[in-house]
Motif scaffolding. Structure first.
Motif, short mmCIF file in Angstrom:
data_model
loop_
_atom_site.label_atom_id
_atom_site.label_comp_id
_atom_site.label_asym_id
_atom_site.label_seq_id
_atom_site.Cartn_x
_atom_site.Cartn_y
_atom_site.Cartn_z
N LEU A 1 0.83 -1.21 0.00
CA LEU A 1 0.00 0.00 0.00
C LEU A 1 0.86 1.26 0.00
O LEU A 1 0.53 2.25 -0.66
N LEU A 2 1.96 1.23 0.74
CA LEU A 2 2.88 2.36 0.74
C LEU A 2 3.46 2.58 -0.65
O LEU A 2 3.51 3.70 -1.16
N SER A 3 3.85 1.49 -1.32
CA SER A 3 4.39 1.58 -2.68
C SER A 3 3.36 2.14 -3.65
O SER A 3 3.67 2.99 -4.48
N ALA A 4 2.13 1.64 -3.55
CA ALA A 4 1.06 2.13 -4.44
C ALA A 4 0.83 3.62 -4.22
O ALA A 4 0.63 4.38 -5.18
N SER A 5 0.85 4.05 -2.97
CA SER A 5 0.66 5.46 -2.67
C SER A 5 1.78 6.31 -3.26
O SER A 5 1.52 7.40 -3.80
N LEU A 6 3.00 5.82 -3.16
CA LEU A 6 4.12 6.55 -3.76
C LEU A 6 3.97 6.64 -5.27
O LEU A 6 4.24 7.67 -5.88
N MET A 7 3.51 5.56 -5.88
CA MET A 7 3.33 5.54 -7.34
C MET A 7 2.27 6.54 -7.78
O MET A 7 2.44 7.27 -8.76
N VAL A 8 1.14 6.59 -7.04
CA VAL A 8 0.07 7.52 -7.39
C VAL A 8 0.55 8.96 -7.22
O VAL A 8 0.12 9.86 -7.94
N SER A 9 1.47 9.18 -6.29
CA SER A 9 1.97 10.53 -6.01
C SER A 9 3.01 11.01 -7.01
O SER A 9 3.34 12.20 -7.03
N LEU A 10 3.55 10.12 -7.82
CA LEU A 10 4.58 10.52 -8.77
C LEU A 10 4.03 11.53 -9.77
O LEU A 10 2.96 11.32 -10.35
N PRO A 11 4.75 12.63 -9.98
CA PRO A 11 4.24 13.66 -10.90
C PRO A 11 4.40 13.25 -12.37
O PRO A 11 5.32 12.53 -12.72
N ASP A 12 3.47 13.72 -13.16
CA ASP A 12 3.53 13.57 -14.62
C ASP A 12 3.68 12.13 -15.09
O ASP A 12 4.34 11.84 -16.09
N LEU A 13 3.06 11.21 -14.38
CA LEU A 13 3.09 9.81 -14.76
C LEU A 13 1.83 9.52 -15.58
O LEU A 13 0.73 9.89 -15.18
N SER A 14 2.00 8.88 -16.71
CA SER A 14 0.83 8.57 -17.54
C SER A 14 -0.01 7.48 -16.87
O SER A 14 0.47 6.73 -16.02
#
Length: 166
Positions: free
Chosen positions: A57-70
């Protein structure tokens, strides 16, 4: 293509913060019962499964927070994280089940439901939905987060078990 993630940054911050806090609390709880946990492969496997949920869940949250990700890139990242999480959960579950059956009623229910594996599947479906451009795909990730946090009751079950029999 519409950015399906733009409105989900607050969710990512909240979920990531909660998952990070839960990882810390789990380490504290494990250190308190380290003697009992180190004596049982089943108990250490169950604790590791809960840690896998929180880190996923922490990893998924970091991924969603990444800027300008398609949407497609985020979808692929979520699927990769979910596959890693699911594979780890399956291996840890086999280790735990190989050491004997669960004795507590709640532990038996958690064995059947397998919240860690369901969390991984929902995360993967969310990623697939993003790749396909489906609106509301991240609702599956929110459901995975809720189930993951609720499924962490497994840590509580393990940590309150009497020391004998571990």
């Amino acid at each position: 293509m519409t950015n399906l993630v733009a409105d989900w940054t607050n969710f990512a911050l909240l979920t990531g913060g909660a998952a990070g806090a839960m990882v810390g609390l789990l380490f504290v709880a494990v250190s308190i019962r380290a003697d009992a946990i180190s004596q049982s492969r089943a108990v250490s496997s169950r604790i590791s499964q809960v840690l896998t949920i929180f880190l996923g869940l922490l990893s998924a949250s970091l991924m969603v927070s990444l800027p300008d990700l398609s949407n497609v890139a985020l979808g692929v990242l979520l699927i990769v994280a979910a596959v890693c999480m699911g594979a780890t959960s399956v291996v840890l579950d086999r280790h735990a089940r190989g050491c004997g059956a669960a004795t507590e009623p709640l532990a038996k229910v958690l064995d059947v439901i397998s919240p860690d594996l369901i969390t991984a599947v929902l995360m993967a479906l969310s990623g697939l939905g993003l790749i396909l451009g489906l609106q509301g795909s991240l609702l599956l990730l929110a459901l995975a987060a809720i189930l993951g946090f609720v499924g962490a009751i497994g840590a509580w079950v393990v940590l309150i078990q009497p020391t004998e029999g571990l």
